[in-house]
Motif scaffolding. Sequence first.
Motif, mmCIF file in Angstrom:
data_model
loop_
_atom_site.group_PDB
_atom_site.id
_atom_site.type_symbol
_atom_site.label_atom_id
_atom_site.label_comp_id
_atom_site.label_asym_id
_atom_site.label_seq_id
_atom_site.Cartn_x
_atom_site.Cartn_y
_atom_site.Cartn_z
ATOM 1 N N PRO A 22 -7.177 6.818 -8.811
ATOM 2 C CA PRO A 22 -7.709 5.888 -7.812
ATOM 3 C C PRO A 22 -7.340 6.353 -6.406
ATOM 4 N N VAL A 23 -8.015 5.840 -5.415
ATOM 5 C CA VAL A 23 -7.691 6.155 -4.024
ATOM 6 C C VAL A 23 -6.228 5.844 -3.735
ATOM 7 N N ALA A 24 -5.722 4.772 -4.324
ATOM 8 C CA ALA A 24 -4.343 4.341 -4.059
ATOM 9 C C ALA A 24 -3.292 5.362 -4.467
ATOM 10 N N SER A 71 -8.274 2.737 1.011
ATOM 11 C CA SER A 71 -8.443 3.807 1.990
ATOM 12 C C SER A 71 -7.848 3.445 3.350
ATOM 13 N N TYR A 72 -7.340 2.201 3.469
ATOM 14 C CA TYR A 72 -6.663 1.766 4.692
ATOM 15 C C TYR A 72 -5.157 1.834 4.490
ATOM 16 N N LEU A 73 -4.473 2.463 5.438
ATOM 17 C CA LEU A 73 -3.025 2.617 5.361
ATOM 18 C C LEU A 73 -2.349 1.434 6.042
ATOM 19 N N PRO A 74 -1.207 0.998 5.504
ATOM 20 C CA PRO A 74 -0.541 -0.166 6.088
ATOM 21 C C PRO A 74 0.059 0.113 7.462
ATOM 22 N N HIS A 124 -5.225 5.668 10.666
ATOM 23 C CA HIS A 124 -4.690 4.792 9.627
ATOM 24 C C HIS A 124 -5.695 4.563 8.497
ATOM 25 N N THR A 125 -6.629 5.497 8.363
ATOM 26 C CA THR A 125 -7.595 5.416 7.261
ATOM 27 C C THR A 125 -7.718 6.783 6.590
#
Length: 393
Positions: A22-24, A71-74, A124-125
């Motif tokens: 997965p992307v994660a 796909s978005y970083l915290p 951040h993406t």
Amino acid sequence: MNYILFDGPARNALLPFTFTRPVAEIRVGILTIREKWEKHLGFTTSTVTENYLSDKFPMVEFEDNIMINASYLPTPKLVTQIKDLQPGQAIFNKDIPVAFYTKEGTAVDFEFYKIIQSETAPEHTIKHTWDIFTNNPGEIEADFDLLTKDKNSQELSSDNIIIGEHQVFIEDGAKVKVSILNTTEGPIYIGKNAEVMEGSMIRGPFALCGHATVKMGAKIYSGTTIGPYAKVGGEVSNSVIFGYSNKGHDGFLGNSVIGEWCNLGADTNTSNLKNNYASVRLWNYETGNFAKTGLQFCGLMMGDHSKCGINTMFNTGTVVGVSANIFGGGFPRNFIPSYSWGGSGGFTTYLTKKAFEVANVVMKRRNLEFTKQEEAILEQVFEQTQSWRKGYE
């Protein structure tokens, strides 16, 4: 609260790495995207991904769930927004869902959601494969702060030379001997039981994850991450190498991403700059063609379980799929489909039986099992990528 990371629309743009995860599970910085979110949220997460990956990466659904686009970083601001979400609320970045609150078994219709807009910065993406290495320097620094807060580094041996004002952090069991560590541009993180062998020269920001090895005399430039149990030698610049992969010898790797269980033969070299200094184009799985990256520097994207022989030369902007085996003289083409066997003289299909035999041997060497679950995933990748191998005999 139950948090679930979903692949989102970027999944296909992140192939070949998302063929097998997965992307994660993409690593950028020191941690994977999942590990970042779990540390920021203080909760474990599960995954919504492709059906054939869901046995290995299952979704766990509660009565109340917050879905997060992986796909978005915290960032601190985004984490706060997500924690504050209420039922019927969603965070969007322009027209892309970033996160939303949903009830178990309830169909999602954003027409009835209260939309909160989030102006997420590009750094951040992770929406393209090259975002992994372009964002890597900043993510190393962000993860470094996250992992080392309120912790003490192990003492660094006095036979090393340290340059610069940023921190060098050494986790338990790590060894660094007779090396030059330059932190002028960013910190250096050495993970648990990792080793930097003598004569290495390293510039931060740099991350060596747990049980990984930098071999003697290596030259590592800023923005590089070496994943868990990986082994790296030679010259590496602004690249991310996922876990259990080897670049054990001399040769240059720059502005590249290497998946898990890959092996680059001795003196493998990647070009990361075109002779005419033009923008680099990469293979796009969605369009079936090459597309501009807007980057002047871009090297090799190699999917899991792929290998190349000694003295392999990769052109600028080469994409290699999953379980490819590349060898011989000359430059192979810029797009090498999954399960390809050959080189500049042409390719044939690398049959799964042979590929799985190799995977079994390679994983046994690291005391891990090539499971039926892994085999089923790789079988699916073989089936999904047949069209790219149409010309093979």
